[in-house]
Scaffold this motif. Sequence first.
Motif, mmCIF file in Angstrom:
data_model
loop_
_atom_site.group_PDB
_atom_site.id
_atom_site.type_symbol
_atom_site.label_atom_id
_atom_site.label_comp_id
_atom_site.label_asym_id
_atom_site.label_seq_id
_atom_site.Cartn_x
_atom_site.Cartn_y
_atom_site.Cartn_z
ATOM 1 N N PHE A 28 27.059 39.252 43.937
ATOM 2 C CA PHE A 28 25.823 38.657 44.445
ATOM 3 C C PHE A 28 24.766 38.556 43.346
ATOM 4 O O PHE A 28 24.024 37.567 43.273
ATOM 5 N N ALA A 29 24.709 39.566 42.491
ATOM 6 C CA ALA A 29 23.724 39.538 41.414
ATOM 7 C C ALA A 29 23.987 38.385 40.449
ATOM 8 O O ALA A 29 23.051 37.801 39.894
ATOM 9 N N SER A 30 25.253 38.065 40.271
ATOM 10 C CA SER A 30 25.611 36.964 39.375
ATOM 11 C C SER A 30 25.523 35.612 40.059
ATOM 12 O O SER A 30 25.587 34.574 39.395
ATOM 13 N N ASN A 31 25.397 35.620 41.392
ATOM 14 C CA ASN A 31 25.390 34.414 42.225
ATOM 15 C C ASN A 31 26.696 33.629 42.108
ATOM 16 O O ASN A 31 26.748 32.437 42.386
ATOM 17 N N TRP A 32 27.776 34.301 41.720
ATOM 18 C CA TRP A 32 29.086 33.658 41.613
ATOM 19 C C TRP A 32 29.805 33.842 42.955
ATOM 20 O O TRP A 32 30.771 34.586 43.076
ATOM 21 N N ILE A 33 29.333 33.134 43.958
ATOM 22 C CA ILE A 33 29.832 33.276 45.317
ATOM 23 C C ILE A 33 30.964 32.298 45.600
ATOM 24 O O ILE A 33 31.710 32.444 46.563
ATOM 25 N N ALA A 34 31.080 31.285 44.763
ATOM 26 C CA ALA A 34 32.039 30.202 44.984
ATOM 27 C C ALA A 34 33.476 30.726 45.019
ATOM 28 O O ALA A 34 33.750 31.853 44.604
ATOM 29 N N PRO A 35 34.398 29.882 45.497
ATOM 30 C CA PRO A 35 35.775 30.350 45.716
ATOM 31 C C PRO A 35 36.492 30.929 44.502
ATOM 32 O O PRO A 35 37.422 31.693 44.666
ATOM 33 N N THR A 36 36.126 30.543 43.314
ATOM 34 C CA THR A 36 36.733 31.175 42.144
ATOM 35 C C THR A 36 35.642 31.830 41.300
ATOM 36 O O THR A 36 34.460 31.569 41.476
ATOM 37 N N GLY A 37 36.083 32.701 40.380
ATOM 38 C CA GLY A 37 35.118 33.386 39.539
ATOM 39 C C GLY A 37 35.745 34.563 38.840
ATOM 40 O O GLY A 37 36.954 34.822 38.964
ATOM 41 N N PRO A 38 34.952 35.336 38.105
ATOM 42 C CA PRO A 38 35.482 36.442 37.298
ATOM 43 C C PRO A 38 36.215 37.507 38.110
ATOM 44 O O PRO A 38 37.186 38.091 37.627
ATOM 45 N N MET A 39 35.754 37.787 39.328
ATOM 46 C CA MET A 39 36.413 38.812 40.128
ATOM 47 C C MET A 39 37.799 38.361 40.577
ATOM 48 O O MET A 39 38.712 39.183 40.713
ATOM 49 N N VAL A 40 37.953 37.073 40.811
ATOM 50 C CA VAL A 40 39.275 36.552 41.171
ATOM 51 C C VAL A 40 40.246 36.786 40.021
ATOM 52 O O VAL A 40 41.369 37.271 40.211
ATOM 53 N N THR A 41 39.796 36.460 38.817
ATOM 54 C CA THR A 41 40.637 36.674 37.636
ATOM 55 C C THR A 41 40.958 38.153 37.459
ATOM 56 O O THR A 41 42.117 38.531 37.190
ATOM 57 N N ARG A 42 39.969 39.007 37.629
ATOM 58 C CA ARG A 42 40.182 40.458 37.481
ATOM 59 C C ARG A 42 41.160 40.974 38.535
ATOM 60 O O ARG A 42 42.055 41.777 38.217
ATOM 61 N N PHE A 43 41.016 40.509 39.757
ATOM 62 C CA PHE A 43 41.910 40.916 40.837
ATOM 63 C C PHE A 43 43.337 40.477 40.543
ATOM 64 O O PHE A 43 44.299 41.242 40.713
ATOM 65 N N GLU A 44 43.506 39.269 40.064
ATOM 66 C CA GLU A 44 44.840 38.765 39.725
ATOM 67 C C GLU A 44 45.478 39.594 38.617
ATOM 68 O O GLU A 44 46.677 39.925 38.673
ATOM 69 N N GLU A 45 44.692 39.953 37.629
ATOM 70 C CA GLU A 45 45.224 40.771 36.523
ATOM 71 C C GLU A 45 45.618 42.158 37.018
ATOM 72 O O GLU A 45 46.655 42.708 36.613
ATOM 73 N N ASP A 46 44.800 42.735 37.899
ATOM 74 C CA ASP A 46 45.122 44.051 38.464
ATOM 75 C C ASP A 46 46.398 43.995 39.292
ATOM 76 O O ASP A 46 47.238 44.918 39.248
ATOM 77 N N LEU A 47 46.569 42.931 40.063
ATOM 78 C CA LEU A 47 47.773 42.782 40.886
ATOM 79 C C LEU A 47 49.012 42.572 40.022
ATOM 80 O O LEU A 47 50.102 43.064 40.349
ATOM 81 N N ALA A 48 48.866 41.863 38.927
ATOM 82 C CA ALA A 48 49.996 41.674 38.014
ATOM 83 C C ALA A 48 50.455 43.012 37.452
ATOM 84 O O ALA A 48 51.657 43.286 37.363
ATOM 85 N N ARG A 49 49.500 43.863 37.091
ATOM 86 C CA ARG A 49 49.863 45.198 36.578
ATOM 87 C C ARG A 49 50.526 46.040 37.676
ATOM 88 O O ARG A 49 51.513 46.738 37.427
ATOM 89 N N LEU A 50 49.985 45.978 38.876
ATOM 90 C CA LEU A 50 50.544 46.767 39.973
ATOM 91 C C LEU A 50 51.982 46.379 40.252
ATOM 92 O O LEU A 50 52.858 47.259 40.381
ATOM 93 N N THR A 51 52.254 45.103 40.364
ATOM 94 C CA THR A 51 53.584 44.638 40.759
ATOM 95 C C THR A 51 54.552 44.518 39.601
ATOM 96 O O THR A 51 55.751 44.328 39.826
ATOM 97 N N GLY A 52 54.050 44.624 38.376
ATOM 98 C CA GLY A 52 54.926 44.438 37.224
ATOM 99 C C GLY A 52 55.387 43.003 37.083
ATOM 100 O O GLY A 52 56.464 42.730 36.546
#
Length: 381
Positions: A28-52
């Motif tokens: 919210f502080a970044s106002n990056w509310i739109a469907p894509t953004g840095p958190m989406v990328t971070r979440f995807e990277e975290d999931l890639a590490r989790l699942t191998g």
Amino acid sequence: MHQVNPNRMFLSSPHMGGAERALVEEVFASNWIAPTGPMVTRFEEDLARLTGTGHVAALSSGTAALHLALRLSDVGPGDEVWGATMTFIGGVAPILYLGAKPVFLDVDPDDFLLDLDLLETQLKTARERGTLPKALITTDIYGHVIDGSRVAALRREYGFVWISDTAEAVGSYRDGQHAGKGADFIILSFNGNKIITTSGGGALASDNAEAIDRARFLSTQARDPAAHYEHTTYGYNYRLSNVCAAIGVGQLQVLVQRVARRRRIHSLYRERLGALPGFGFSGEAPGMQANRWLTTVRIGPQTRGLDSEAIRLALEADNIESRPLWKPMHLQPVFADASYFGGDVAAQAFAEGLCLPSGSSMSDNDVDRVCSIIEALARSR
């Protein structure tokens, strides 16, 4: 008069860890509310590490992920897609979206996973008649994990695309590998009742970078690179929002604790109720560490008139949610014309089975509350 407990106990409630709020506030502080953004990328990277797995696309649901996996597998009208009959409708409905033909197979009586002996027999028969499936969906139901090595060997032999529906098995492992490892596509879900949640959401994972790039393209309305809106094919509005992804990043930080707690809850149920005549719990195959998303119990005929529905109603009378096991897909009206192979294992499990409250926020006293009601009901019969 019986006093109903005012505290509703749900089957599997969301369980926040604390970091989620700060991460959402960061969005919210970044106002990056739109469907894509840095958190989406971070979440995807975290999931890639989790699942191998090499690549992940964060999406609006597990069903969306399955739809994309089938389309990326070139599944189309008339193609057969095989899978276990015991699953959630969202794990098979996308077959119909593409005009393909679902074929359902029975499950193992102990863990409700696809019966691989039956699968192998039917694949041999299908090859002889020239009707092999285009794709196979294996469902890691209730957090149990299919024997991936054996499925991979069958894939090499018969040439189908392997899609692992791991929606219920985030944080589950077999032979040291996360559920879904080795599949062509892995389906993940973060719905509100899952072991971790993004409110609503899912993901598609694969080692095929080109396929995941294509999934991202299709999930954002298949917009071609141009200043205007240019489309050479059609897509979908399937991308996960940056806000929801922030919740997911926080939830992944507590996944290990959530799995440990659900496994402990399962053990408590097994210790208390496993001694009752006719009560049986799902086991774990060698090398498997199920996340025990939901603890399931089967109530057999030894219970002298006590069945799963009587228990469900007794729990509901005390404001406790429980639920029958998944009704097999081949018994669903929508799939009345679908092919089915196997016996009545899934149907019998549905008739006898019950999902008990399993949320990781449950206390030992909560488990005691459930067990005490069931024990009292069993004594009264």
